[in-house]
Design an enzyme around this catalytic site. Sequence first.
Site, short mmCIF file in Angstrom:
data_model
loop_
_atom_site.label_atom_id
_atom_site.label_comp_id
_atom_site.label_asym_id
_atom_site.label_seq_id
_atom_site.Cartn_x
_atom_site.Cartn_y
_atom_site.Cartn_z
CG ASP A 71 -7.77 -5.15 1.54
OD1 ASP A 71 -8.77 -4.71 2.14
OD2 ASP A 71 -7.66 -5.15 0.30
CG ASP A 114 -13.40 -7.63 1.84
OD1 ASP A 114 -13.22 -6.82 2.78
OD2 ASP A 114 -13.87 -7.30 0.73
CE LYS A 136 2.50 -17.95 -2.00
NZ LYS A 136 1.69 -19.20 -2.02
CG ASP A 166 -1.22 -20.41 -0.60
OD1 ASP A 166 -0.69 -20.30 0.53
OD2 ASP A 166 -0.71 -21.07 -1.53
CE1 TYR A 173 -3.26 -2.90 0.84
CE2 TYR A 173 -4.57 -0.92 1.05
CZ TYR A 173 -4.49 -2.28 0.90
OH TYR A 173 -5.64 -3.02 0.80
C1 IPM Z 1 -10.25 -1.68 3.78
C2 IPM Z 1 -10.54 -1.13 2.42
C3 IPM Z 1 -9.42 -0.20 2.01
C4 IPM Z 1 -8.13 -1.00 2.03
C5 IPM Z 1 -9.62 0.46 0.64
C6 IPM Z 1 -10.88 1.29 0.60
C7 IPM Z 1 -8.43 1.28 0.21
O1 IPM Z 1 -10.71 -2.17 1.51
O2 IPM Z 1 -10.16 -0.88 4.74
O3 IPM Z 1 -10.13 -2.90 3.92
O4 IPM Z 1 -7.80 -1.68 1.06
O5 IPM Z 1 -7.43 -0.93 3.05
MG MG Z 2 -10.66 -4.10 2.37
#
Ligand code: IPM
Ligand code: MG
Length: 360
Positions: A247, A251, A191, A223, A141
């Site tokens: 990240d 999710d 990884k 993975d 990032y």
């Molecule tokens: C998160 C989001 C952010 C990230 C995006 C919006 C840049 O997906 O906070 O997980 O990737 O960190």
């Molecule tokens: Mg995210």
Amino acid sequence: MYKIAVLPGDGIGVEIVPEAVKALQAVGKKFGLEFEFTEALVGGAAYDDGGHPLPAATLELCQGSDAVLLGAIGGPKWDNLPVELRPEIGALLPLRKELELYANLRPCVLFPSLLHASTLKEEVISGVDILVIRELTGGLYFGEKKREKTPDGGEQATDILTYSTYEIERIVRFAYQAARKRRKKLCSVDKANVLESSRLWRETVSKLAAEYPDVETTHMYVDNCSMQLIRNPRQFDVIVTENMFGDILTDEASMLTGSIGMLASASIGGDVGLYEPAHGSAPDIAGQNKANPLAAILSAAMMLRYSFDREEEAVAIEKAVGRLLEEDYRTPDLMEPGKKLLGTVQTGDLVAKYISSIGG
Ligand code: IPM
Ligand code: MG
């Protein structure tokens, strides 16, 4: 008196943040705490207003507050801006960096009433309680990014992934401390079979492990971890990982809680903590009173816990959310036959009402 910077941002951010503020106000009334909320623009909304997604006044407000409550930023409208003006790169990342928010905590806890809401099988997700700790100010990032022309007329793009011993030690120690307060299991995800930064990560974790003999340390490739999270999530207590892996894995892990609309987060490390739902600005449902405000509300609970050391008040919010779900109220993302559909505002109102009625 706690000073809170309120940054609704874009999309559903402007709908869910007021509901989290309502929850804090209800807590303030119930427990005799005083909050001062100051709102500011961030993201696409700030760009539209003054040409930059992170205005200096917004950053200063955050730096001068006790905590920041953020909604969500970004959306298709701003996707084609020059990269440094895109809400994500121009606002969210600098905010994380400037406030030194190196530790991002995402608790994946399943409210028992949501056992059937997930797309995953009940026997897999029942009892899930994982804390993912994501490194938030390093890695891909924040590494150098560039584009160059290649002799064949094409282009070449580069994103650099760097981690230092200092950065790794800092987040891993944080994770060990968190694991000590829980079930004392730490899984470090990397990884290391491919990436040099991951090999340094793994070596650093292995060295630190000796200092925390009371915590069981394991290592897992990312993975494999993505597979294990849905194969047998109960094996995990605390997961610590680098920025990009965190990240992606969070999710995925959000589905263990029924919906990404349930996943709260705390970004801490510096003097001022930032609290935001892990989901995005969801432009597809924005402005329709359909968004689930619970992740934002639960992020406010994390603010009480981590920035203000107000455990009882944090639990009051979490209990109110639990009660709403037990009473079968659902936002569209969690809706199932036989449940009662609620909009964003009505959900926030009920949570605030339940907070006020706790113990009474
Ligand atoms: C998160 C989001 C952010 C990230 C995006 C919006 C840049 O997906 O906070 O997980 O990737 O960190
Ligand atoms: Mg995210």
